[in-house]
Design a protein around this motif. Structure first.
Motif, PDB file in Angstrom:
ATOM      1  N   SER A 108     -36.891  -1.317 -45.778  1.00  0.00           N
ATOM      2  CA  SER A 108     -38.123  -2.116 -45.709  1.00  0.00           C
ATOM      3  C   SER A 108     -38.715  -2.112 -44.300  1.00  0.00           C
ATOM      4  N   GLN A 109     -37.859  -2.170 -43.285  1.00  0.00           N
ATOM      5  CA  GLN A 109     -38.344  -2.126 -41.906  1.00  0.00           C
ATOM      6  C   GLN A 109     -38.992  -0.777 -41.601  1.00  0.00           C
ATOM      7  N   HIS A 110     -38.384   0.268 -42.139  1.00  0.00           N
ATOM      8  CA  HIS A 110     -38.933   1.618 -41.927  1.00  0.00           C
ATOM      9  C   HIS A 110     -40.330   1.719 -42.524  1.00  0.00           C
ATOM     10  N   ALA A 111     -40.499   1.184 -43.731  1.00  0.00           N
ATOM     11  CA  ALA A 111     -41.808   1.224 -44.382  1.00  0.00           C
ATOM     12  C   ALA A 111     -42.831   0.403 -43.592  1.00  0.00           C
ATOM     13  N   TYR A 112     -42.393  -0.777 -43.130  1.00  0.00           N
ATOM     14  CA  TYR A 112     -43.295  -1.649 -42.361  1.00  0.00           C
ATOM     15  C   TYR A 112     -43.731  -0.981 -41.050  1.00  0.00           C
ATOM     16  N   GLU A 113     -42.765  -0.461 -40.295  1.00  0.00           N
ATOM     17  CA  GLU A 113     -43.088   0.153 -39.002  1.00  0.00           C
ATOM     18  C   GLU A 113     -43.905   1.428 -39.187  1.00  0.00           C
ATOM     19  N   SER A 114     -43.675   2.128 -40.298  1.00  0.00           N
ATOM     20  CA  SER A 114     -44.458   3.336 -40.573  1.00  0.00           C
ATOM     21  C   SER A 114     -45.917   2.983 -40.803  1.00  0.00           C
ATOM     22  N   ARG A 115     -46.154   1.881 -41.537  1.00  0.00           N
ATOM     23  CA  ARG A 115     -47.539   1.445 -41.760  1.00  0.00           C
ATOM     24  C   ARG A 115     -48.196   1.049 -40.437  1.00  0.00           C
ATOM     25  N   ARG A 116     -47.457   0.327 -39.582  1.00  0.00           N
ATOM     26  CA  ARG A 116     -48.002  -0.069 -38.280  1.00  0.00           C
ATOM     27  C   ARG A 116     -48.323   1.153 -37.425  1.00  0.00           C
ATOM     28  N   ALA A 117     -47.455   2.140 -37.452  1.00  0.00           N
ATOM     29  CA  ALA A 117     -47.685   3.357 -36.674  1.00  0.00           C
ATOM     30  C   ALA A 117     -48.921   4.091 -37.173  1.00  0.00           C
ATOM     31  N   GLU A 118     -49.054   4.152 -38.513  1.00  0.00           N
ATOM     32  CA  GLU A 118     -50.216   4.838 -39.087  1.00  0.00           C
ATOM     33  C   GLU A 118     -51.505   4.129 -38.701  1.00  0.00           C
ATOM     34  N   GLN A 119     -51.491   2.802 -38.736  1.00  0.00           N
ATOM     35  CA  GLN A 119     -52.676   2.031 -38.336  1.00  0.00           C
ATOM     36  C   GLN A 119     -53.024   2.265 -36.869  1.00  0.00           C
ATOM     37  N   ALA A 120     -52.008   2.471 -36.031  1.00  0.00           N
ATOM     38  CA  ALA A 120     -52.240   2.710 -34.600  1.00  0.00           C
ATOM     39  C   ALA A 120     -52.579   4.165 -34.308  1.00  0.00           C
ATOM     40  N   GLY A 121     -52.436   5.034 -35.306  1.00  0.00           N
ATOM     41  CA  GLY A 121     -52.779   6.441 -35.122  1.00  0.00           C
ATOM     42  C   GLY A 121     -51.757   7.225 -34.329  1.00  0.00           C
ATOM     43  N   VAL A 122     -50.491   6.800 -34.397  1.00  0.00           N
ATOM     44  CA  VAL A 122     -49.434   7.502 -33.672  1.00  0.00           C
ATOM     45  C   VAL A 122     -48.262   7.751 -34.621  1.00  0.00           C
ATOM     46  N   SER A 123     -47.345   8.609 -34.192  1.00  0.00           N
ATOM     47  CA  SER A 123     -46.156   8.855 -34.992  1.00  0.00           C
ATOM     48  C   SER A 123     -45.247   7.639 -34.972  1.00  0.00           C
ATOM     49  N   LEU A 124     -44.330   7.585 -35.906  1.00  0.00           N
ATOM     50  CA  LEU A 124     -43.400   6.461 -35.952  1.00  0.00           C
ATOM     51  C   LEU A 124     -42.546   6.409 -34.690  1.00  0.00           C
ATOM     52  N   THR A 125     -42.118   7.589 -34.218  1.00  0.00           N
ATOM     53  CA  THR A 125     -41.309   7.620 -33.002  1.00  0.00           C
ATOM     54  C   THR A 125     -42.090   7.062 -31.817  1.00  0.00           C
ATOM     55  N   LYS A 126     -43.344   7.495 -31.667  1.00  0.00           N
ATOM     56  CA  LYS A 126     -44.171   6.989 -30.561  1.00  0.00           C
ATOM     57  C   LYS A 126     -44.406   5.490 -30.699  1.00  0.00           C
ATOM     58  N   TRP A 127     -44.555   5.041 -31.928  1.00  0.00           N
ATOM     59  CA  TRP A 127     -44.755   3.611 -32.153  1.00  0.00           C
ATOM     60  C   TRP A 127     -43.523   2.820 -31.716  1.00  0.00           C
ATOM     61  N   LEU A 128     -42.360   3.332 -32.057  1.00  0.00           N
ATOM     62  CA  LEU A 128     -41.129   2.647 -31.678  1.00  0.00           C
ATOM     63  C   LEU A 128     -40.899   2.696 -30.172  1.00  0.00           C
ATOM     64  N   GLU A 129     -41.370   3.764 -29.517  1.00  0.00           N
ATOM     65  CA  GLU A 129     -41.248   3.838 -28.058  1.00  0.00           C
ATOM     66  C   GLU A 129     -41.963   2.670 -27.393  1.00  0.00           C
ATOM     67  N   ARG A 130     -43.055   2.218 -28.014  1.00  0.00           N
ATOM     68  CA  ARG A 130     -43.814   1.106 -27.448  1.00  0.00           C
ATOM     69  C   ARG A 130     -43.008  -0.194 -27.482  1.00  0.00           C
ATOM     70  N   LYS A 131     -42.035  -0.249 -28.361  1.00  0.00           N
ATOM     71  CA  LYS A 131     -41.214  -1.445 -28.487  1.00  0.00           C
ATOM     72  C   LYS A 131     -40.044  -1.472 -27.514  1.00  0.00           C
ATOM     73  N   VAL A 132     -39.808  -0.352 -26.845  1.00  0.00           N
ATOM     74  CA  VAL A 132     -38.693  -0.279 -25.896  1.00  0.00           C
ATOM     75  C   VAL A 132     -39.180  -0.805 -24.547  1.00  0.00           C
ATOM     76  N   PRO A 133     -38.569  -1.858 -24.025  1.00  0.00           N
ATOM     77  CA  PRO A 133     -39.026  -2.402 -22.727  1.00  0.00           C
ATOM     78  C   PRO A 133     -38.687  -1.450 -21.581  1.00  0.00           C
ATOM     79  N   SER A 134     -39.514  -1.470 -20.567  1.00  0.00           N
ATOM     80  CA  SER A 134     -39.232  -0.675 -19.373  1.00  0.00           C
ATOM     81  C   SER A 134     -38.049  -1.263 -18.626  1.00  0.00           C
ATOM     82  N   ASP A 135     -37.367  -0.411 -17.894  1.00  0.00           N
ATOM     83  CA  ASP A 135     -36.286  -0.889 -17.035  1.00  0.00           C
ATOM     84  C   ASP A 135     -36.897  -1.794 -15.964  1.00  0.00           C
ATOM     85  N   PRO A 136     -36.382  -3.009 -15.763  1.00  0.00           N
ATOM     86  CA  PRO A 136     -37.005  -3.930 -14.809  1.00  0.00           C
ATOM     87  C   PRO A 136     -36.970  -3.411 -13.373  1.00  0.00           C
ATOM     88  N   ILE A 137     -35.928  -2.674 -13.008  1.00  0.00           N
ATOM     89  CA  ILE A 137     -35.864  -2.140 -11.647  1.00  0.00           C
ATOM     90  C   ILE A 137     -36.928  -1.063 -11.462  1.00  0.00           C
TER      91      ILE A 137
END
Length: 250
Positions: free
Chosen positions: A166-195
């Motif tokens: 279900s999470q895969h389906a949800y995130e796939s829809r969000r990625a499609e709405q944003a016009g990016v691949s699922l992998t690129k969409w998930l990259e946006r969820k990864v926080p930058s290293d604070p240092i």
């Protein structure tokens, strides 16, 4: 200023800098790494090299070009312009435009004394600046982060394997709405290293401060400090303090 005035001012500045030298983290790198070679390629057409720092009566801290010019008048040779590379180990590299002395036998020496007492520098000659270059028109410092950020692509792949159907389906829809691949969409969820983010802020704050500082005058007492300069100075100080705190706790 006469050269004698410069020598007096240089000695005073050097003495002041020596008193706080222990708090300065940047120094000459121990070795010429791949990061330094890559950084040097952005600076000039020649490779980085170690140069000896020699004790010379004409060396002027803060007025390196004036000292080299005086040395040339007395001993011959010529000035060579380029970049000194300083390193905050593991964190960042800084390139500072510099003048060194080429002896009549074509050997290069740095005659400018160092507050931390370094006996060698890493220097990148830049032949695009001729011997008669006006050092007052020198380019500003350049910087490069060498601390690696989180590999967001790799982390996104880990997240992908952890998604339920279900999470895969949800995130796939969000990625499609944003016009990016699922992998690129998930990259946006990864926080930058604070240092890494803190180092980037130090670089950005330093760059904008120096750009505005240079726009105000030729330096020293002739700088017309304004509210923006003070605000940018505060930003730079806060960025450095924040980074140092993170760095100490890593």
């Amino acid at each position: 200023m006469s050269f004698e005035d410069i020598r007096v001012a240089s000695a005073q500045l050097l003495a002041t800098e020596k008193r706080t030298a222990e708090t300065v983290q940047e120094t000459t790198p121990d070795v010429i790494t791949a990061d330094i070679i890559n950084f040097a390629q952005r600076l000039g057409s020649e490779p980085p090299r170690f140069l000896p720092v020699i004790d010379d009566p004409y060396g002027c801290y803060g007025w390196c070009s004036d000292g080299v010019d005086a040395k040339v008048r007395v001993a011959g040779g010529s000035p060579v312009f380029g970049w000194t590379i300083w390193e905050w180990p593991e964190a960042l590299l800084t390139a500072e435009f510099h003048s060194v002395w080429k002896s009549p036998t074509n050997d290069l020496f740095d005659i400018t004394p160092k507050p931390k007492g370094e006996d060698r520098i890493i220097f990148v000659p830049d032949p695009s600046y001729p011997q008669n270059f006006n050092f007052d028109n020198r380019p500003r410092n350049q910087r490069m982060r060498i601390w690696a950020d989180i590999d967001k692509g790799k982390e996104a792949q880990v997240l992908l394997t952890q998604l339920s159907q279900s999470q895969h389906a949800y995130e796939s829809r969000r990625a499609e709405q944003a016009g990016v691949s699922l992998t690129k969409w998930l990259e946006r969820k990864v926080p930058s290293d604070p240092i890494a983010a803190a180092i980037d802020e130090v670089i950005a704050a330093s760059d904008v401060f120096e750009a505005h500082y240079d726009s105000l005058g030729v330096g020293g007492s002739q700088i017309r400090a304004d509210a923006r300069l003070l605000a940018l100075m505060k930003r730079k100080e806060l960025a450095l303090a924040g980074f140092k705190a993170l760095w100490a706790s890593r």
